[in-house]
Design a protein around this motif. Sequence first.
Motif, PDB file in Angstrom:
ATOM      1  N   LEU A  98      -1.286   5.394 -14.415  1.00 55.15           N
ATOM      2  CA  LEU A  98      -2.917   4.270 -13.972  1.00 55.15           C
ATOM      3  C   LEU A  98      -1.670   3.201 -13.142  1.00 55.15           C
ATOM      4  CD1 LEU A  98      -4.460   2.700 -17.138  1.00 55.15           C
ATOM      5  CD2 LEU A  98      -5.350   4.194 -14.803  1.00 55.15           C
ATOM      6  N   HIS A  99      -0.349   3.140 -13.728  1.00 55.29           N
ATOM      7  CA  HIS A  99       0.718   2.467 -12.661  1.00 55.29           C
ATOM      8  C   HIS A  99       1.109   2.651 -11.287  1.00 55.29           C
ATOM      9  CE1 HIS A  99       0.745   0.143 -16.002  1.00 55.29           C
ATOM     10  NE2 HIS A  99       0.860  -1.294 -15.387  1.00 55.29           N
ATOM     11  N   ALA A 100       1.556   4.176 -11.109  1.00 56.91           N
ATOM     12  CA  ALA A 100       2.039   4.669 -10.046  1.00 56.91           C
ATOM     13  C   ALA A 100       0.023   5.368  -9.367  1.00 56.91           C
ATOM     14  CB  ALA A 100       2.010   6.321 -10.547  1.00 56.91           C
ATOM     15  N   ALA A 101      -0.458   5.175  -9.716  1.00 59.17           N
ATOM     16  CA  ALA A 101      -1.487   4.602  -8.627  1.00 59.17           C
ATOM     17  C   ALA A 101      -2.152   3.975  -8.270  1.00 59.17           C
ATOM     18  CB  ALA A 101      -2.968   5.110  -8.993  1.00 59.17           C
ATOM     19  N   GLY A 102      -1.706   2.809  -9.654  1.00 58.64           N
ATOM     20  CA  GLY A 102      -1.936   1.228  -9.007  1.00 58.64           C
ATOM     21  C   GLY A 102      -0.740   1.295  -7.908  1.00 58.64           C
ATOM     22  N   ASN A 103       0.115   1.271  -8.300  1.00 63.11           N
ATOM     23  CA  ASN A 103       1.050   0.716  -6.944  1.00 63.11           C
ATOM     24  C   ASN A 103       0.923   0.731  -5.881  1.00 63.11           C
ATOM     25  OD1 ASN A 103       3.265  -0.045  -8.776  1.00 63.11           O
ATOM     26  ND2 ASN A 103       4.044   1.910  -8.954  1.00 63.11           N
ATOM     27  N   LEU A 104       0.213   1.805  -5.101  1.00 65.00           N
ATOM     28  CA  LEU A 104      -0.237   2.571  -3.978  1.00 65.00           C
ATOM     29  C   LEU A 104      -1.670   1.359  -3.553  1.00 65.00           C
ATOM     30  CD1 LEU A 104      -0.674   6.501  -4.256  1.00 65.00           C
ATOM     31  CD2 LEU A 104       1.270   4.758  -3.657  1.00 65.00           C
ATOM     32  N   ILE A 105      -2.400   1.437  -4.220  1.00 65.03           N
ATOM     33  CA  ILE A 105      -3.119   0.139  -4.551  1.00 65.03           C
ATOM     34  C   ILE A 105      -2.458  -2.142  -4.044  1.00 65.03           C
ATOM     35  CG2 ILE A 105      -5.209  -0.796  -5.007  1.00 65.03           C
ATOM     36  CD1 ILE A 105      -5.357   2.070  -4.308  1.00 65.03           C
ATOM     37  N   SER A 106      -2.122  -1.870  -4.756  1.00 63.04           N
ATOM     38  CA  SER A 106      -0.929  -3.032  -4.836  1.00 63.04           C
ATOM     39  C   SER A 106      -0.452  -3.405  -3.320  1.00 63.04           C
ATOM     40  CB  SER A 106      -0.031  -2.934  -5.835  1.00 63.04           C
ATOM     41  OG  SER A 106      -0.431  -3.650  -7.219  1.00 63.04           O
ATOM     42  N   ILE A 107       0.353  -2.434  -2.864  1.00 60.13           N
ATOM     43  CA  ILE A 107       0.208  -2.536  -1.634  1.00 60.13           C
ATOM     44  C   ILE A 107      -0.227  -1.920  -0.879  1.00 60.13           C
ATOM     45  CG2 ILE A 107       2.793  -1.120  -0.190  1.00 60.13           C
ATOM     46  CD1 ILE A 107       4.118   0.053  -3.290  1.00 60.13           C
TER      47      ILE A 107
ATOM     48  N   GLY B 259       7.836   3.005  -2.743  1.00 58.85           N
ATOM     49  CA  GLY B 259       9.523   1.823  -3.179  1.00 58.85           C
ATOM     50  C   GLY B 259       9.576   1.837  -1.376  1.00 58.85           C
ATOM     51  N   THR B 260       9.725   3.174  -0.781  1.00 58.41           N
ATOM     52  CA  THR B 260       9.371   3.474   1.206  1.00 58.41           C
ATOM     53  C   THR B 260       8.487   2.748   1.638  1.00 58.41           C
ATOM     54  OG1 THR B 260      11.035   4.994   0.362  1.00 58.41           O
ATOM     55  CG2 THR B 260       9.975   4.889   2.802  1.00 58.41           C
ATOM     56  N   LEU B 261       7.519   2.921   0.934  1.00 55.04           N
ATOM     57  CA  LEU B 261       6.127   2.352   0.983  1.00 55.04           C
ATOM     58  C   LEU B 261       5.967   1.193   1.703  1.00 55.04           C
ATOM     59  CD1 LEU B 261       2.802   3.031   1.755  1.00 55.04           C
ATOM     60  CD2 LEU B 261       1.716   2.764   0.123  1.00 55.04           C
ATOM     61  N   LEU B 262       6.388   0.052   0.505  1.00 55.75           N
ATOM     62  CA  LEU B 262       6.059  -0.890   0.342  1.00 55.75           C
ATOM     63  C   LEU B 262       7.652  -2.069   1.287  1.00 55.75           C
ATOM     64  CD1 LEU B 262       5.350  -4.168  -1.399  1.00 55.75           C
ATOM     65  CD2 LEU B 262       8.153  -2.866  -2.668  1.00 55.75           C
ATOM     66  N   GLN B 263       8.262  -1.182   1.614  1.00 54.43           N
ATOM     67  CA  GLN B 263       9.167  -1.840   2.341  1.00 54.43           C
ATOM     68  C   GLN B 263       8.202  -1.684   3.720  1.00 54.43           C
ATOM     69  OE1 GLN B 263      12.430  -3.504   2.030  1.00 54.43           O
ATOM     70  NE2 GLN B 263      13.010  -2.651   4.312  1.00 54.43           N
ATOM     71  N   ASN B 264       7.787  -0.425   4.235  1.00 53.18           N
ATOM     72  CA  ASN B 264       7.264   0.064   5.714  1.00 53.18           C
ATOM     73  C   ASN B 264       5.963  -1.051   5.614  1.00 53.18           C
ATOM     74  OD1 ASN B 264       9.326   1.395   6.484  1.00 53.18           O
ATOM     75  ND2 ASN B 264       7.796   3.873   5.518  1.00 53.18           N
ATOM     76  N   ARG B 265       5.193  -1.478   4.473  1.00 48.55           N
ATOM     77  CA  ARG B 265       3.969  -2.154   4.755  1.00 48.55           C
ATOM     78  C   ARG B 265       4.547  -3.705   4.104  1.00 48.55           C
ATOM     79  NH1 ARG B 265      -0.504  -1.751   6.094  1.00 48.55           N
ATOM     80  NH2 ARG B 265      -1.091  -3.138   3.895  1.00 48.55           N
ATOM     81  N   ARG B 266       5.883  -4.106   4.419  1.00 46.72           N
ATOM     82  CA  ARG B 266       6.138  -5.424   3.860  1.00 46.72           C
ATOM     83  C   ARG B 266       5.865  -7.195   4.735  1.00 46.72           C
ATOM     84  NH1 ARG B 266      10.546  -3.294   6.867  1.00 46.72           N
ATOM     85  NH2 ARG B 266      12.151  -5.263   7.663  1.00 46.72           N
ATOM     86  N   GLU B 267       5.565  -6.432   6.190  1.00 46.44           N
ATOM     87  CA  GLU B 267       4.679  -7.134   7.383  1.00 46.44           C
ATOM     88  C   GLU B 267       3.395  -7.683   6.610  1.00 46.44           C
ATOM     89  OE1 GLU B 267       5.539  -6.515  11.284  1.00 46.44           O
ATOM     90  OE2 GLU B 267       7.821  -5.634  10.629  1.00 46.44           O
TER      91      GLU B 267
ATOM     92  N   LEU C 214      11.839 -11.561  -2.739  1.00 45.80           N
ATOM     93  CA  LEU C 214      11.787 -10.291  -2.753  1.00 45.80           C
ATOM     94  C   LEU C 214      12.155  -9.199  -2.245  1.00 45.80           C
ATOM     95  CD1 LEU C 214       8.485  -9.455  -4.541  1.00 45.80           C
ATOM     96  CD2 LEU C 214      10.845  -9.798  -5.945  1.00 45.80           C
ATOM     97  N   PHE C 215      11.990  -9.697  -0.716  1.00 46.40           N
ATOM     98  CA  PHE C 215      12.385  -8.578   0.606  1.00 46.40           C
ATOM     99  C   PHE C 215      13.626  -9.209   0.479  1.00 46.40           C
ATOM    100  CE2 PHE C 215       8.271  -8.089  -0.080  1.00 46.40           C
ATOM    101  CZ  PHE C 215       7.969  -6.027  -0.278  1.00 46.40           C
ATOM    102  N   LEU C 216      14.321 -10.293   1.068  1.00 46.88           N
ATOM    103  CA  LEU C 216      15.323 -11.018   1.260  1.00 46.88           C
ATOM    104  C   LEU C 216      16.417 -10.323   0.381  1.00 46.88           C
ATOM    105  CD1 LEU C 216      14.088 -14.626   1.778  1.00 46.88           C
ATOM    106  CD2 LEU C 216      15.220 -12.997   4.119  1.00 46.88           C
TER     107      LEU C 216
ATOM    108  N   GLY D 170      15.148  -9.573   7.602  1.00 45.34           N
ATOM    109  CA  GLY D 170      15.300  -7.807   7.225  1.00 45.34           C
ATOM    110  C   GLY D 170      13.362  -7.887   7.029  1.00 45.34           C
ATOM    111  N   LEU D 171      13.117  -9.336   7.331  1.00 52.38           N
ATOM    112  CA  LEU D 171      11.413  -9.198   7.091  1.00 52.38           C
ATOM    113  C   LEU D 171      10.816  -9.017   7.901  1.00 52.38           C
ATOM    114  CD1 LEU D 171      11.308 -13.201   5.135  1.00 52.38           C
ATOM    115  CD2 LEU D 171      11.214 -11.428   4.200  1.00 52.38           C
ATOM    116  N   LEU D 172      11.139  -8.972   9.059  1.00 55.47           N
ATOM    117  CA  LEU D 172      10.433  -8.053  10.201  1.00 55.47           C
ATOM    118  C   LEU D 172      10.996  -6.772  10.660  1.00 55.47           C
ATOM    119  CD1 LEU D 172       8.570 -10.762  12.462  1.00 55.47           C
ATOM    120  CD2 LEU D 172       7.514  -9.326  11.292  1.00 55.47           C
TER     121      LEU D 172
END
Lengths: 535, 254
Positions: A433-442, A516-524, A374-376, B51-53
């Motif tokens: 529910l899903h908008a708030a749930g996304n924050l928890i999932s991430i 989505g930005t939060l997801l990208q920033n928290r991907r690691e 999903l990130f590649l 791009g993973l890290l």
Amino acid sequence: MSGGPGLRTLAELRVLLFWRRLRGRGRTAELVAMAALFLMAIPLGLLFAGFLGSASYRAVRAGAGLAVDLAAAALFFGVWQAWTAVGLALSEGDAFDLRRALAYPVPPGRMYLLGLLTGIAGDPFAAFWLLLLGGAFTGAAVGRFGPWLLPLLALFMAFAAATVTLVALGRELLARMARGRWFREAAVLAGVAGWGLLLWATRYPVRDWLPVARKVQWVLFPPALAAAAGRHLYGGRVLAALPYIAALLAAAVLCGWAAYRVALRTALSGGEEGRARAGAGGGWLARWLSARLGPLAEKELHYLARHPAIRVSALVVPAVAGLLAWKVLPQVPEEAGEVVRALPLFGVAAYVHLVLQVFWLNAFGWDGGGARALFLAPVAPGAVLAAKNGASMLAAALLFLLAGTVYVSAGVVPPAWALVAAAALHLGMAPWLHAAGNLISISNPRAAPFALQRNGSLPALSALAGMAITAGATGLFGVPVLAALHFESEWLLLGAWVALGAAGWLAWRWSLPRAGTLLQNRREALLAEVTGEVT
Amino acid sequence: MLAIETEGLTRHFDGKPAVERLDLRVPEGAFYGFLGPNGAGKSTTMKMLTGLLAPTAGRARILGHDLAADPVAVKRLIGSVPDGLALFERLTGAEQLRIQGQLYGLDRATAARRAGELLERLDLASAAGDTVADYSHGMKKRLALGCALIHGPQLLFLDEPFEGIDALAVGGIRQLLQELVASRALTVFLTSHVLEVVERLVSHVGIIHRGRLVLDGTLAEVRASGSLEETFLRAVGEERAAPAALSWLPGRTA
């Protein structure tokens, strides 16, 4: 080497790993959440324990007759059926894999027993049942203190052991049979049909079906033997109770041995038989939809269609809806008004979201190594969330449609406005529910097993957050109900829910790129947790 | 043009450097072997380049694009087989490949056709309808390679592609990669512990040790003073005292 020291070392290892898991980086909040969940469960447990204690007290004081018969039957059959159902479907206990034990010079039988005992200790549900039995025992002790309490204690312990070992046997057998497609679903369907049969029987007078029930009760031997022993003990006939207690103990040992043998056979066969197989087909509907919704949504729909929790929910939720329409709705008088009479249907509309909350509170939990893709891939993180949310909302909507159809078929057909309002409520709650749930999932993801059991699927912190989100959304959509009752206008309710739903969709759309930005920033951190990889 | 160009690429974990000021230049069309002992920073580098890290400092340009400024453009041009793979275990092999292709912008029909070809080429056609969870480790590796190739990338990242698979599978993958590079279809950036295989494959070598690039050049340059293994050991080797004998495992005399 003797089994003792090795067993002690392994027990110590298990405790140490459990402790490390709780004390690991970022787990303090998780520990606090777990404690909060326990604290919330205790008052409920105490309440039910109080009921059982009171019934037990009255049975002891009565000594004989229908009061004793009913109290003993209700106590043991009630606790047993709840314990078994939860133990087989929703247990929170640590899973124990006998395969890991085979490498050590420790008798595997002892390891299995250790796994069984530590599994109970780490399972809040098991603690709940023991609390209930404790309440019943306390009630009996207050009713008539004396040496007879020792065999009563032995009875409760034997009952608990028999139930635990029978649940263990059931789990081992289910795990083996789950390799065959639809077996689990067939088992759930049989259970639902059994409940339906029981409810159907209650249409007839007790004297008609009680003799039949007395004959077939021995099939459910743990509660049947325990209830027989309980009747004798409450009536002061200790000697008459002893054979039943002994039989219960023997049955517990036999079930435990059988569970161990099945587990050992599975372990020696490489454990493959214990792994749930995902069907290759995702169902014609999933295939038809997925071809039209793009690759991200297709992947999510395949996953949902193959997830056992969805399949089992598709059987259980409509059954619950049917039960509400059949047994609860007739109890609501016509004079209560259309809004009140529609409340069970509205309850179903909201309940579906609760049933599927693991999918909107831990949306990445089942992706495993695939989460890296999903990130590649050249896709926007917001699109990933939109696909996950869309698939989850679609699954919920289909489940509600199914449950609603059963509801309408099983009871009185609600007025058109109520059907539209229920749909508006269900669809309107989803984006909130899903908008708030996304924050928890991430923020708090966890790698989840692709299994029916909830254990491991949802961290305690996420479960707590889920309660708060659901309570908030229910409160938000509950205000128009109060207004509609006050002004006696069902159209006010419908209008308010459509407006809230529209606002929810706008809020969800607004939140997606930000999430989505939060997801990208928290991907690691997310990948480390979901793939089990330490970076 | 350079396929990969990094300047001072750095990544710290909890303040400890995993990769330190890495300046890497991989020419287009090269088969670049990125070698190093365990924990040297190979996988961390590859994760940063795909791009993973996120790097702690420094920058990377991939096929002329700045990775930080335009990550989506870079991702369209590259394929990757990361350590631990990136497979959805509950999809079938055929679904996995097709969906992967669609994620990279192929239409459904094209992705399905390419998926079929890849399944044949990677000897997975008979398992196309099985879920990935039921695949062996070697099959998963081959499928992951297929996923990385389905959209026709210009640059392929492979993290330990030969780890944990049998000699037969290694041979198949090696042959496929050699064909791709020989036809100048793409650039390959590969990490591996298996020096013998790398030596037979790569045109360029970089050796990383403790997060720093300690050797870089064509295979011929690197091998000028000995075999790749000897050069590798010299580059990363340290004087170590002979290990003490274990007291409870005395040697047995015949």
